[in-house]
Scaffold this motif. Structure first.
Motif, PDB file in Angstrom:
ATOM      1  N   MET A   9      -9.271  28.794  -5.079  1.00 22.79           N
ATOM      2  CA  MET A   9      -8.804  28.474  -6.434  1.00 22.79           C
ATOM      3  C   MET A   9      -7.506  29.213  -6.699  1.00 22.79           C
ATOM      4  SD  MET A   9     -12.169  29.336  -8.569  1.00 22.79           S
ATOM      5  CE  MET A   9     -13.748  28.810  -7.966  1.00 22.79           C
ATOM      6  N   GLY A  10      -6.707  28.644  -7.564  1.00 22.76           N
ATOM      7  CA  GLY A  10      -5.499  29.329  -8.006  1.00 22.76           C
ATOM      8  C   GLY A  10      -5.750  30.010  -9.337  1.00 22.76           C
ATOM      9  N   ARG A  11      -4.725  30.715  -9.794  1.00 19.54           N
ATOM     10  CA  ARG A  11      -4.874  31.501 -11.009  1.00 19.54           C
ATOM     11  C   ARG A  11      -5.019  30.641 -12.267  1.00 19.54           C
ATOM     12  NH1 ARG A  11      -0.214  35.567 -11.165  1.00 19.54           N
ATOM     13  NH2 ARG A  11      -1.056  36.420  -9.241  1.00 19.54           N
ATOM     14  N   VAL A  26      -9.538  37.940 -13.739  1.00 21.43           N
ATOM     15  CA  VAL A  26      -8.932  38.859 -12.770  1.00 21.43           C
ATOM     16  C   VAL A  26      -7.816  39.624 -13.457  1.00 21.43           C
ATOM     17  CG1 VAL A  26      -9.493  37.474 -10.726  1.00 21.43           C
ATOM     18  CG2 VAL A  26      -7.341  37.060 -11.953  1.00 21.43           C
ATOM     19  N   THR A  27      -7.272  40.618 -12.764  1.00 17.91           N
ATOM     20  CA  THR A  27      -6.191  41.399 -13.348  1.00 17.91           C
ATOM     21  C   THR A  27      -5.006  41.458 -12.394  1.00 17.91           C
ATOM     22  OG1 THR A  27      -7.169  43.435 -12.476  1.00 17.91           O
ATOM     23  CG2 THR A  27      -7.731  42.840 -14.737  1.00 17.91           C
ATOM     24  N   ALA A  63      -5.292  41.298 -17.928  1.00 18.80           N
ATOM     25  CA  ALA A  63      -6.241  40.298 -17.423  1.00 18.80           C
ATOM     26  C   ALA A  63      -5.621  38.906 -17.450  1.00 18.80           C
ATOM     27  CB  ALA A  63      -7.500  40.318 -18.282  1.00 18.80           C
ATOM     28  N   SER A  64      -6.175  38.033 -16.630  1.00 16.52           N
ATOM     29  CA  SER A  64      -5.708  36.651 -16.550  1.00 16.52           C
ATOM     30  C   SER A  64      -6.931  35.750 -16.447  1.00 16.52           C
ATOM     31  CB  SER A  64      -4.821  36.515 -15.309  1.00 16.52           C
ATOM     32  OG  SER A  64      -4.478  35.180 -15.055  1.00 16.52           O
ATOM     33  N   HIS A  65      -6.997  34.707 -17.307  1.00 17.77           N
ATOM     34  CA  HIS A  65      -8.122  33.764 -17.294  1.00 17.77           C
ATOM     35  C   HIS A  65      -7.571  32.368 -17.086  1.00 17.77           C
ATOM     36  CE1 HIS A  65      -8.287  36.775 -20.486  1.00 17.77           C
ATOM     37  NE2 HIS A  65      -9.602  36.827 -20.454  1.00 17.77           N
TER      38      HIS A  65
END
Ligand SMILES: Nc1nc2c(c(=O)[nH]1)N[C@H]1C(S)=C(S)[C@@H](COP(=O)(O)OP(=O)(O)OC[C@H]3O[C@@H](n4cnc5c(=O)[nH]c(N)nc54)[C@H](O)[C@@H]3O)O[C@H]1N2
Ligand SMILES: Nc1nc2c(c(=O)[nH]1)N[C@H]1C(S)=C(S)[C@@H](COP(=O)(O)OP(=O)(O)OC[C@H]3O[C@@H](n4cnc5c(=O)[nH]c(N)nc54)[C@H](O)[C@@H]3O)O[C@H]1N2
Ligand code: SF4
Ligand SMILES: [Mo]
Length: 784
Positions: A516-518, A531-532, A542-544
């Protein structure tokens, strides 16, 4: 000895539709917005385009997969907090195109190997784990468990874990990177090369020596408050476009900008901010107040000369020098013998130009020094970084508001990956903490970096290659040697989102593990995971991802690491891999225990905007160097000797690519469209060398190994000569098409970074490749 293939990949020779124009006179503005939207709509459709781009770089959204430029503080973000190239990066990942098992059944791998990275990348997202078995002509599907078992079996058959190479590209999240290095060290090796070895390694080495921390010392706030900003060897209009908004803001607050670059890059000249009404309709902002068209590789001499003038004028921060620095006297004495003729030869500048830059710095209350690949990818790159630091120390320009050292990182999480332990030479203190927190016993012997990994594979000392992202074969130097090294290996494995050359130039057996990508929603373990990442200014957040994954068969990078780790290390390994997989918070708890400055990591990353990692020189003017102070370096000025009739070639990025991912063929700001096999040459050099502008040439690099004295040549065939303003004797062409020319042994002293920005070449006239029609038709040669 000569390495070269005559054949370029079938679709790699431009079919004569290259067009040249004068280039753009200002960066960004409405055209950039239009380009971003058009690419998005073509590949994602309306809903997906709106749904992704508006979450990009927002507090509750996801981090841009493009570069490592930081986000403004929460509350200061625009609704559209992204640039044209960020939008292209998202589009590339969120595309609706798919590479399925049917695709692989239709295309033998030998046929795919004839394709360019551009074509391969445009085919879309990989949907299933795939295997290429020994002797097979096609990749076929494989289950995740069988893929993991195959990897584990191969690892178990090695004589030593040091026969495996574990590469990382800088898009990998902190959680995945931490888990990955934990697996690799559990397996018993420190062979953790990364893209940084080819990128800012010279920065990390040089800054560690100079200030004790291999990272930059400024924040966005500092940029807004600076008096002078130096931008050396960097093309922000293309590679860090939102940096232009920060430079514009700085200028509004009165800053002056010095651009040091052989090319007059559009973004450094003028910028039209698409986020302001003035940028959309108005004339835009002039960015650079002074442009120094330095010769390629002339920066060391330039900064040393600036330092000499500051000392001569006594334009010094005596208090800082006395309290915080070591080695000043030696440096000053060294400057006493500065050879101005050598400076002018090396830089190609006039004494007046150098003096004007020094005068601006001498008159500035706070200066920021930014740099990127134009500085780091030379033989003397570490010495150059130290020379930049020397000048900053003279003025006390570190650890005070509006001032500091600002290496601008490349990949969006390349700095974070290092913080998480992705490094072949991680210090003992980190490994001690890792062992204490996890119960493993990390190996202490240093591992192999990128260049040495290629050597080890080429010599049969390494037999397995695992790439956590990236496109090693295309990104690494000396393509013919690197491809040969890959082909000789036993197993190559790639954790990837999209197809690239490293999948189709393969070992005896190969695996593709699709991830998967971000931008995608990660439901690993049945919970919504986040994730961070860490940006270029040490801010962690953080990134969702909002989107449905490209295929139900994809796994997250963390999931894949835990799967491989369990397969190799067994169910009863001391690390509870299933637990790390089930909730990444468990990984963040380990990060908090192991990574310096990351206490309470799991809690702090969720604060809006995240938190900033500590940095002694920036925060308190404490310098954890050997001397305990900011340390000067006295380096000889080495002028790279370019023999008669040769040019010094730098390899760079067009506006329409992200490293080896080619988005399109429009290098808009430079006015080069429709083709990438071009070499930019000063019109007078072209005339002197008897070259026709628009004519075809082979690029032949000439190199003599300094250790063995062996001379060798490398050839990249079929480039067209484009007239382009730059210092005499220099040339420029795109990466990765020019990677065959960069000798594996030609690396920066101390950092071992390939010298991608200084390749000595001769241009040989050749006939147009057959099948190309009307190569001269419709050419508009830009006036230099
Ligand atoms: N859109 C987009 N964004 C990117 C990337 C991308 O490919 N596309 N790549 C990402 C990555 S990984 C990185 S590392 C960064 C790279 O960002 P940059 O470092 O800006 O990338 P390059 O295109 O390699 O450009 C180097 C610049 O240095 C100049 N230069 C070359 N030689 C010299 C020299 O000897 N002295 C001086 N002073 N200047 C010189 C060139 O003219 C050019 O303007 O960008 C990141 N962001
Ligand atoms: N001649 C020359 N060579 C250079 C340079 C140069 O300036 N000149 N620059 C150097 C620099 S600065 C760098 S950083 C390196 C770059 O080297 P790399 O980082 O190895 O190369 P990239 O092209 O960024 O990697 C692109 C691939 O990453 C995969 N990918 C994309 N997103 C994801 C993701 O989210 N997860 C995973 N697992 N995979 C993903 C895709 O399959 C894609 O094909 O190249 C270096 N090489
Ligand atoms: S500046 Fe870099 S991080 Fe920001 S939106 Fe553009 S590509 Fe993405
Ligand atoms: Mo990079």
């Amino acid at each position: 000895m000569a390495f070269w293939h005559r054949e370029a990949p079938v679709d790699d020779v431009d079919e004569g539709d290259l067009t040249l124009s004068d280039g753009m006179h200002s960066a960004a503005g409405p055209v950039a917005v239009g380009v971003a939207m058009k690419r998005g709509l073509e590949q994602m459709g309306v809903r997906r385009t709106a749904g992704t781009l508006l979450r990009l770089n927002q507090v509750e959204g996801f981090d841009c997969q493009g570069c490592a430029w930081p986000d403004p503080a929460p509350g200061h973000r625009h609704a559209a907090e992204f640039c044209e190239n960020g939008a292209k990066a998202v589009t590339e990942e969120a595309t609706k195109r798919r590479v399925t098992p049917e695709f692989f059944a239709a295309h033998p791998v030998a046929e795919l190997a004839e394709r360019t990275d551009y074509w391969l990348g445009q085919q879309g997202r990989i949907t299933h784990p795939m295997v290429l078995r020994e002797g097979a002509s096609h990749y076929v599907p494989i289950s995740w468990d069988d893929a993991a078992a195959m990897f584990a079996e191969t690892m178990a058959g090695l004589g030593s874990p040091d026969e495996a190479i574990f590469y990382t590209s800088g898009r990998v999240s902190n959680e995945a990177a931490f888990a990955y290095q934990l697996m690799v060290r559990s397996l018993g090796t420190n062979n953790l090369p990364d893209c940084s070895n080819m990128c800012h390694e010279s920065t990390s080495v040089g800054l560690a020596q100079a200030i004790g921390v291999g990272k930059g010392s400024v924040s966005l706030e500092d940029l807004y408050r600076a008096d002078v900003i130096v931008v050396a060897g960097q093309n922000p209009g293309t590679n860090h476009p939102r940096m232009l908004s920060a430079l514009e803001e700085a200028k509004k607050n009165g800053a002056k900008i010095i651009a040091i670059n052989p090319l007059k890059e559009t973004g450094l000249v003028k910028f039209r901010n698409p986020q302001t009404p003035r940028g959309m309709v108005g004339p835009g902002t002039e960015i650079a107040d002074l442009h120094l068209p330095v010769r390629v590789n002339g920066d060391l001499a330039l900064f040393q000369a600036i330092g000499a003038l500051l000392v001569e004028w006594d334009a010094l921060d005596h208090d800082f020098l006395a309290r915080h620095t070591a080695g000043y006297e030696e440096y000053r004495d060294h400057l006493g013998s500065l050879d101005w003729d050598a400076v002018l030869r090396a830089t190609g500048l006039s004494r007046e130009q150098v003096t004007e830059a020094a005068r601006m710095i001498a008159g500035s209350s706070a200066t920021i020094y930014c740099w990127a690949m134009g500085v780091t990818q030379h033989r003397n790159a570490v010495a150059t970084v130290r020379e930049i630091a020397n000048v900053a120390f003279l003025r006390g320009d570190i650890g005070k508001p509006g001032a500091g050292l600002c290496p601008v990182r490349g990949h969006s999480n390349v700095q974070g990956d290092r913080t998480m332990g992705i490094w072949e030479k991680m210090p003992g203190s980190f490994l001690d903490a890792l062992d204490a927190a996890t119960g493993i016993t990390s190996p202490r012997e240093h591992g192999l970096d990128t260049v040495d990994s290629i050597r080890a594979m080429a010599e049969g000392r390494a037999k397995v290659f695992l790439g956590m992202g990236g496109n090693f074969v295309s990104a690494a130097p000396d393509t013919a040697v690197t491809e040969e090294a890959f082909r000789g290996a036993q197993l190559t494995v790639h954790v990837s989102t999209k197809l690239n050359r490293s999948h189709v130039v393969h070992a005896r057996q190969a695996l593709i593990l699709p991830t998967m990508g971000r931008s995608e929603k990660d439901l690993t373990g049945g919970v919504v995971q986040r994730v961070t990442v860490e940006d270029s200014m040490s801010a962690v957040h953080a990134s969702h991802g909002p989107l449905e994954p490209a295929s139900p068969h994809l796994r997250s990078e963390v999931d894949i690491v835990c799967l491989l780790a369990t397969a190799c290390l067994g169910e009863d390994h001391v690390v509870d891999w299933p637990r790390l997989r089930a909730d990444y918070t468990e990984i963040r708890r380990l990060i908090a225990q192991v990574v310096p400055g990351a206490a309470a990591y799991a809690e702090k990353v969720d604060a809006p905007g995240g938190f900033v990692l500590p940095h002694g020189p920036r925060d308190t003017r404490t310098f954890p160097t050997e001397a305990g102070k900011a340390t000067f370096a006295a380096s000889p000025i080495d002028v790279l000797h370019v023999p008669e009739g040769r040019l010094l070639l730098q390899t760079l990025r067009s506006h329409d690519q992200f490293n080896t991912t080619i988005y399109g063929l429009d290098d808009r700001y430079r006015g080069i469209k429709g083709g990438r096999r071009v070499v930019m040459v000063h019109p007078d050099d072209a005339a002197d060398l008897g070259l026709e502008v628009g004519g075809w040439v082979d690029l032949v690099s000439e190199w003599t190994d300094t250790e063995t004295g062996e001379a060798s040549e490398r050839r990249a065939p079929w480039f067209r000569v484009v007239a382009y303003d730059q210092p005499r004797g220099c040339a420029a062409a795109y990466y990765p098409e020019t990677n065959p020319l960069v000798p594996l042994g030609s690396t920066a002293l101390e950092s071992n970074c390939p010298t991608s920005k200084s390749v000595i070449v001769r241009l040989e006239r050749v006939d147009a490749p057959t099948g190309v029609v009307g190569s001269d038709a419709g050419w508009v040669v830009p006036t230099a």
